[in-house]
Design a protein around this motif. Structure first.
Motif, short mmCIF file in Angstrom:
data_model
loop_
_atom_site.label_atom_id
_atom_site.label_comp_id
_atom_site.label_asym_id
_atom_site.label_seq_id
_atom_site.Cartn_x
_atom_site.Cartn_y
_atom_site.Cartn_z
N MET A 1 0.83 -1.21 0.00
CA MET A 1 0.00 0.00 0.00
C MET A 1 0.86 1.25 0.00
O MET A 1 0.54 2.25 -0.65
N TRP B 1 0.41 4.07 -3.40
CA TRP B 1 -0.42 4.92 -2.55
C TRP B 1 -1.78 5.22 -3.18
O TRP B 1 -2.83 5.09 -2.54
N LEU C 1 -6.33 3.20 -2.31
CA LEU C 1 -7.57 3.77 -1.79
C LEU C 1 -8.80 2.97 -2.19
O LEU C 1 -9.71 2.76 -1.38
N VAL D 1 -5.41 6.15 4.06
CA VAL D 1 -4.39 5.20 3.60
C VAL D 1 -3.28 5.08 4.64
O VAL D 1 -2.82 3.97 4.96
#
Length: 720
Positions: free
Chosen positions: A361, A365, A369, A416
């Motif tokens: 993740m 980035w 989401l 995030v």
């Protein structure tokens, strides 16, 4: 006893051997002729480059403190990371030999470690004889220079492909025993070494019976460590943000060290850093190495115990000592992270563990989401791993996103970042491209600022309160975590303030104790301690512009964090530069306090610099005579170089009260006089009418009296 001449001859021979070793490819000597680990001096420093050439061919030396450093006698076998080592003479002693490690001025050194090790002999740790901040010709500026006692047995690891010097059966006594003593001593002081690796080991005696650890002070913690030596929690942080760590991190590095000494080369050396991370996250640290390398049987047990990825289960000092004594130790539990029954896909890649998904993740980035908003990761946590606690925390984070308001994009980034911490609560604080352990955020800020990236990434992390969420995810009680939480509690306030003495500058000097002041006025002087500040400003005052103050944002923040006195009042006064009187008085006050506390007594250049800028502060007096007297006194006091006297001149409470009292009286008298004038001017017609009436009355009275007198006179004449 070896004479100094013989010693220089021996060092020259060693330098030739080292050059031959470098040419053979068995040793790589980092080149750092410019700050930042560059390979050459900046193009605009031709004069410095000429000095380097002259030094390297002319056999020159420089004296720093009690040492003479030979700039043409490099000692690459003692290089610490990319910091160069040079042969040095201890001018106070004729026996023994020393070497100097020149640190990179754009990387902070480790203050607590330098203070702990300087002048102390510790078995198993190379002796740090002294340290000095001094001018280094190849850099053309000041930097920290560390002076070490040269270990008499040389480096343990000579290069890739060479047969290990230490027999695998002797590793326990030659390596483990002395290192345990060092780590225990560091742990007792609340410190971690963070530079334990096979390449940083030296033999402490000519017979090579014991090793000593090399430098741990010249660079940020973990900065010089190969990635394989970092735990699964810390390895995903940026190199400058790996953090101070704990003794458990040192024990992990000791495990990799034993593996390297046992197999004769660095474990997983054929893999890239990303491949090493993926392998360790998927298989666990021990299995990652054991699956690729053949470990000696005698070392399998300690390596397995030390490379346990669960810090709670990892071997400690008791288990190591038991192994050294031949006693059985507690069996290590499963050394791999729990794997999901099915994978979670992200950007076309499958992940089976929460820590691996967290890293995925962070690397992807934007695409991270969508599965968060769709709830697929929450479902994966519940069904694939049976981890209801993480799933609930993720659901709570999603609900907070729904209340984000107008700033949706920022709220999504926070989601995030929080999701990554839910997946890997022991890992780094990650936000977009920023990745640093909670105890390495300050070092990461320092690196970004000094390497051109700026403070924005750090500011984003602090303003969005990501560290607070990290603290909230920690389990149990830890004194180290509590200390860090106290340190972080004011950072958000600092970063949101725009005035001098706050901002990212205040955060930087708060988080990094050995960060030198980055003010353009004095950066080249490498000011680390508050006592070094005014001498550096005294030097800068020689060429200072007449319209600039000797306190900028960096200096104000540096004083606020390094000075024991509370100067929040002065910083508050500096929030409004348009108020020249209070602004100037605040700056003079800060400098005067520093001189009062730390000296030196005579600062003529700085005093004249301040004196030229004191005109606004003089305006505090209302009396023209008093101002003229103060203006006359300022040059006299400036010649004496005492900032305290200059400040007292404009801040004499008795004189200021007297001036204020006289001013109030003068204002009252002026007001009364002005009132009378106003009355006279505003009541003119009424006074004319009154005068006319009084005049008429007076005339009538006078005429009556004259008539009476006349009648009386006539009457008397008539009688007589």
């Amino acid at each position: 006893m070896i004479t100094r001449k013989e010693n220089i001859g021996i060092m020259a021979e060693q330098a030739e051997d080292q050059e031959q070793e470098v040419s053979d490819g068995t040793s790589q000597a980092p080149v750092m002729d410019a700050p930042g680990g560059g390979t050459s001096a900046p193009a605009d420093q031709d004069d410095v480059t000429e000095d380097i050439l002259e030094i390297s061919t002319g056999g020159k030396s420089v004296e720093i403190g009690n040492f003479r450093i030979f700039l043409d006698l490099r000692m690459p076998e003692f290089d610490m990371g990319h910091c160069k080592a040079y042969s040095a003479d201890n001018l106070r002693r004729d026996e023994g030999s020393a070497f100097a490690v020149v640190t990179d001025p754009v990387l902070p050194t480790r203050h607590d470690h330098i203070q702990f090790l300087t002048g102390m002999h510790m078995a198993g740790q190379i002796d740090l004889i002294d340290h000095e901040i001094a001018y280094w010709p190849p850099f053309g500026r000041n930097t920290m220079v560390l002076f070490y006692e040269k270990p008499s047995g040389g480096r343990v690891v000579l290069g890739e492909g060479k047969k290990p010097i230490i027999d695998e059966h002797d590793i326990s006594t030659v390596v483990v025993e002395p290192i345990i003593g060092v780590l225990q001593a560091f742990a007792d002081k609340g410190l971690a070494h963070r530079n334990i690796r096979a390449g940083n080991l030296f033999f402490g005696d000519p017979l090579r019976q014991k090793v000593v650890l090399g430098d741990c002070c010249a660079a940020p913690p973990g900065y010089s460590q190969p990635l394989v030596y970092e735990t699964t929690a810390r390895m995903s942080a940026d190199i400058a943000g790996r953090g101070a760590g704990t003794p458990a991190d040192d024990l992990y590095a000791l495990g990799v060290t034993l593996a390297e000494l046992g197999i004769g080369h660095r474990p997983l050396s054929k893999l890239s850093d990303q491949e090493i991370m993926d392998l360790k996250l998927s298989k666990g640290s021990f299995q990652a190495i054991a699956s690729q390398e053949r470990l000696p049987l005698i070392l399998i047990e300690p390596v397995r115990g030390l490379l346990c990825d669960d810090a709670e289960e990892r071997w400690g000092f008791n288990e190591l000592n038991a192994w050294l004594d031949g006693r059985r130790t507690k069996p290590v539990q499963s050394n791999t992270e729990k794997r999901a029954a099915r994978s979670q896909n992200l950007s076309g890649r499958d992940y089976y563990t929460v820590r691996a998904l967290a890293q995925g993740m962070a690397k992807n980035w934007v695409s991270a989401l969508a599965p968060l908003r769709e709830g697929t990761i929450e479902i994966w946590l519940r069904r694939g791993l049976g981890d209801n606690d993480r799933a609930k925390a993720l659901a709570d984070a999603m609900r907070q996103l729904q209340w984000a308001g107008a700033d949706k994009r920022s709220a999504e980034d926070v989601l995030v970042a929080r999701a990554i911490l839910i997946m890997d609560h022991e890992g780094p604080v990650r936000f977009k491209g920023f990745s640093a352990m909670i105890d390495g955020v300050g070092y990461m800020l320092s690196y970004d600022v000094q390497h051109g990236r700026g403070p924005q990434r750090f500011a984003d992390v602090i303003v969005r309160d990501i560290p607070s969420y990290w603290f909230g995810r920690q389990e149990g009680y830890s004194s180290e975590v509590q200390k860090l939480q106290q340190l972080y509690k004011n950072l958000r306030y600092y970063i949101q303030q725009q005035s001098a003495g706050y901002g990212y500058e205040r955060c930087l000097y708060t988080l990094v104790r050995n960060q030198h002041c980055l003010s353009p006025l004095i950066e080249q002087d490498y000011v680390v301690e508050i006592s070094q500040l005014l001498p550096a400003l005294e030097k800068a005052a020689e060429n200072a512009s007449e319209d600039t103050w000797p306190v900028d944002r960096h200096i104000a923040a540096f004083i606020a964090t390094r000075l024991e006195d509370d100067i929040e009042g002065q910083l508050m006064a500096m929030q409004n530069p348009s108020d020249e009187v209070e602004y100037s008085r605040a700056i003079i006050s800060m400098l005067a306090i520093v001189q009062w506390r730390h000296g030196p007594d005579n600062l003529q250049n700085l005093s004249h610099w301040v004196a030229r800028l004191m005109e606004p502060a003089i305006k505090v007096f209302h009396s023209k005579a008093r101002r003229e007297r103060v203006e006359t006194e300022i040059p006299k006091l400036a010649k004496r170089g005492n900032l305290v006297e200059l400040y007292n001149l404009i801040n004499d409470e008795q004189e200021r009260r007297k001036d204020q009292s006289e001013f109030v009286e003068a204002v009252a008298e002026y007001s009364e006089a002005e009132s009378e004038v106003f009355d006279l001017e505003s009541s003119g017609p009424a006074r004319l009418e009154l005068a006319e009436k009084v005049g008429q009355q007076a005339a009538a009275f006078a005429s009556t009296m004259i008539a009476l007198l006349t009648v009386s006179a006539l009457f008397l004449i008539h009688i007589f």
